[in-house]
Design an enzyme around this catalytic site. Sequence first.
Site, PDB file in Angstrom:
ATOM      1  N   ASP A 291     -33.063   7.938  26.302  1.00 37.24           N
ATOM      2  CA  ASP A 291     -31.748   7.911  25.671  1.00 37.24           C
ATOM      3  C   ASP A 291     -30.912   8.966  26.404  1.00 37.24           C
ATOM      4  O   ASP A 291     -31.124  10.166  26.246  1.00 37.24           O
ATOM      5  CB  ASP A 291     -31.886   8.253  24.176  1.00 37.24           C
TER       6      ASP A 291
ATOM      7  N   TYR B  59     -32.424  11.833  17.621  1.00 35.65           N
ATOM      8  CA  TYR B  59     -31.277  11.495  16.770  1.00 35.65           C
ATOM      9  C   TYR B  59     -31.782  10.799  15.494  1.00 35.65           C
ATOM     10  O   TYR B  59     -32.662   9.940  15.543  1.00 35.65           O
ATOM     11  CB  TYR B  59     -30.316  10.615  17.578  1.00 35.65           C
TER      12      TYR B  59
ATOM     13  N   ARG C  37     -21.659 -15.730  23.089  1.00 32.09           N
ATOM     14  CA  ARG C  37     -22.894 -15.035  22.684  1.00 32.09           C
ATOM     15  C   ARG C  37     -23.846 -14.963  23.889  1.00 32.09           C
ATOM     16  O   ARG C  37     -24.559 -13.995  24.093  1.00 32.09           O
ATOM     17  CB  ARG C  37     -23.565 -15.764  21.505  1.00 32.09           C
TER      18      ARG C  37
ATOM     19  N   LYS D  90     -20.019   7.050  22.637  1.00 31.75           N
ATOM     20  CA  LYS D  90     -19.767   8.462  22.936  1.00 31.75           C
ATOM     21  C   LYS D  90     -18.960   8.600  24.247  1.00 31.75           C
ATOM     22  O   LYS D  90     -17.881   8.077  24.332  1.00 31.75           O
ATOM     23  CB  LYS D  90     -21.096   9.211  23.003  1.00 31.75           C
TER      24      LYS D  90
HETATM   25  C1  LIG Z   1     -28.392  10.463  21.044  1.00 28.25           C
HETATM   26  C2  LIG Z   1     -27.915   9.239  20.313  1.00 28.25           C
HETATM   27  N1  LIG Z   1     -28.488   8.060  20.594  1.00 28.25           N
HETATM   28  C3  LIG Z   1     -28.095   6.930  19.979  1.00 28.25           C
HETATM   29  C4  LIG Z   1     -27.105   6.935  19.024  1.00 28.25           C
HETATM   30  C5  LIG Z   1     -26.722   5.647  18.346  1.00 28.25           C
HETATM   31  O1  LIG Z   1     -25.564   5.105  18.860  1.00 28.25           O
HETATM   32  P1  LIG Z   1     -24.529   4.212  18.000  1.00 28.25           P
HETATM   33  O2  LIG Z   1     -23.970   5.075  16.934  1.00 28.25           O
HETATM   34  O3  LIG Z   1     -23.544   3.769  19.031  1.00 28.25           O
HETATM   35  O4  LIG Z   1     -25.300   3.085  17.424  1.00 28.25           O
HETATM   36  C6  LIG Z   1     -26.463   8.150  18.704  1.00 28.25           C
HETATM   37  C7  LIG Z   1     -25.372   8.261  17.712  1.00 28.25           C
HETATM   38  O5  LIG Z   1     -25.017   7.479  16.939  1.00 28.25           O
HETATM   39  C8  LIG Z   1     -26.901   9.321  19.361  1.00 28.25           C
HETATM   40  O6  LIG Z   1     -26.364  10.511  19.072  1.00 28.25           O
HETATM   41  N1  LIG Z   2     -23.730   7.371   8.897  1.00 31.05           N
HETATM   42  C1  LIG Z   2     -24.237   7.272  10.246  1.00 31.05           C
HETATM   43  C2  LIG Z   2     -24.238   8.621  10.895  1.00 31.05           C
HETATM   44  C3  LIG Z   2     -23.930   8.515  12.345  1.00 31.05           C
HETATM   45  S1  LIG Z   2     -24.211   9.970  13.287  1.00 31.05           S
HETATM   46  C4  LIG Z   2     -23.453   9.594  14.817  1.00 31.05           C
HETATM   47  C5  LIG Z   2     -23.839  10.423  15.981  1.00 31.05           C
HETATM   48  N2  LIG Z   2     -24.953   9.923  16.688  1.00 31.05           N
HETATM   49  C6  LIG Z   2     -23.973  11.886  15.798  1.00 31.05           C
HETATM   50  O1  LIG Z   2     -24.950  12.470  16.305  1.00 31.05           O
HETATM   51  O2  LIG Z   2     -23.087  12.499  15.209  1.00 31.05           O
HETATM   52  C7  LIG Z   2     -25.631   6.684  10.208  1.00 31.05           C
HETATM   53  O3  LIG Z   2     -26.127   6.355   9.123  1.00 31.05           O
HETATM   54  O4  LIG Z   2     -26.218   6.469  11.260  1.00 31.05           O
END
Ligand SMILES: Cc1ncc(COP(=O)(O)O)c(C=O)c1O
Ligand SMILES: N[C@@H](CCSC[C@H](N)C(=O)O)C(=O)O
Length: 421
Positions: free
Chosen positions: A199, A125, A73, A224
């Site tokens: 981000d 997002y 951890r 991603k």
């Molecule tokens: C632009 C962006 N930032 C952050 C996240 C969050 O990342 P994670 O799904 O790995 O927690 C996502 C998608 O999930 C995203 O599309």
């Molecule tokens: N059920 C998920 C949805 C994740 S979306 C993942 C990604 N960032 C995208 O843009 O497609 C949630 O509740 O976050």
Amino acid sequence: MSEPDSPTTTALSSALSSITLEAKKKYRPATECVFVENTGVQDNYNASSMPIYQTATFKQTNASEMGEYDYSRSGNPTRTFVESHLAKLMKAERALVTSSGMTALDIILRLVKSEQEIVAGDDIYGGTNRLLTFFKTQNNVMVHHVDTTDPRCVDQVLNEKTRLVLLETPTNPLIKIVDIIEICKMVRAKCPDCLVVVDNTMMSPYLQNPLELGADIVYHSGTKYLSGHHDLMCGVVGVKNAELGKQMYFVVNATGVGLAPFDCFLLMRGIKTLSVRIERQQESAMKIAQFLEGVGFKVRYPGLKSHPQYDLHHKMARGSGAVLSFETGDVIKSEAIVESTRLWLISVSFGCVNSLIRLQIINTSMPCKMSHASIPEKVRKERNLPEDLIRLCVGIEDVDDLLEDLENALISAGFITNKQL
Ligand SMILES: Cc1ncc(COP(=O)(O)O)c(C=O)c1O
Ligand SMILES: N[C@@H](CCSC[C@H](N)C(=O)O)C(=O)O
């Protein structure tokens, strides 16, 4: 031992300085992704690929002395290795890898104290929006959502309480561009204690380096492009200031959100092919964007000259990425397109080797699963998120197959009648 000025010493010191020069040499981004050195992790067998230290604990050398690691951890060599490599790619002083993009944002948010303020975009997002909403109600923090594509809107809400300005560029899914350079200058002048956080998920460190553009903290959903195969969840944070790095590491250790050893290995493996994947993906994305524009759709892609912020994007980034969106003008027909493709998988997320398609905002059959469903409908309307928007995330398949598949879907949805390819 040689005398200070003996020929041996001179030769040695010139050899050493050329080694130092070599060590400092910066390579082009594609080389930096795959070339690994000076990670600070000792491997007794000179393994070419970092071993997975699949262990929770490390034995002490004796009763009173601890080794470099004690408990995973707190730290693990496989994690240190990938963090060091990522720090180099992000041009950061320190990198931290966490269990998801959202936990990366969470450790950043903990730099904000009660009664401080956050400025964030109005097209961020959905998961970021959800975490910010939770955070503000739990911690008595105010969040201003403004149009960050216009630096004046950021300027209007900046004040002495502002602790974070949170930017995303290009935005997901409207592909709007935010001027990191201009906003950083403005924040420095007006609120020197405020941190600019970017981000950078949509670009990855291969295409854009926000820390070099003036930001204090950069983070990515490593789920991603960085990992690239949709086989792990992870978050990556990069920071210029070592003290901030220490404060965020405190949270990683205290909560246990550091990335697990096996996932660190997968992440490292993904990063090695980042450049070839992205180059291929964005080349295909460009062809697909041009095709859709040719059909007459409103296409959002920073590689197209028609993108209203084309110049701004290319001032900051080395490429256009592989996510684009387009509007059809009809939600039902958009749904028909999405459901008619075969190669384009209907799935959330992006940056994967496979191509993905989805109705970005709403899917009447599964609203709770959608990435922007966590933004209430009223807010989505206020923020002008079109409900017929289709997002495409281009993978590494043969682009002609992808185009053909899309064309067939447009024919079945009634947008075109004959082959246009
Ligand atoms: C632009 C962006 N930032 C952050 C996240 C969050 O990342 P994670 O799904 O790995 O927690 C996502 C998608 O999930 C995203 O599309
Ligand atoms: N059920 C998920 C949805 C994740 S979306 C993942 C990604 N960032 C995208 O843009 O497609 C949630 O509740 O976050």
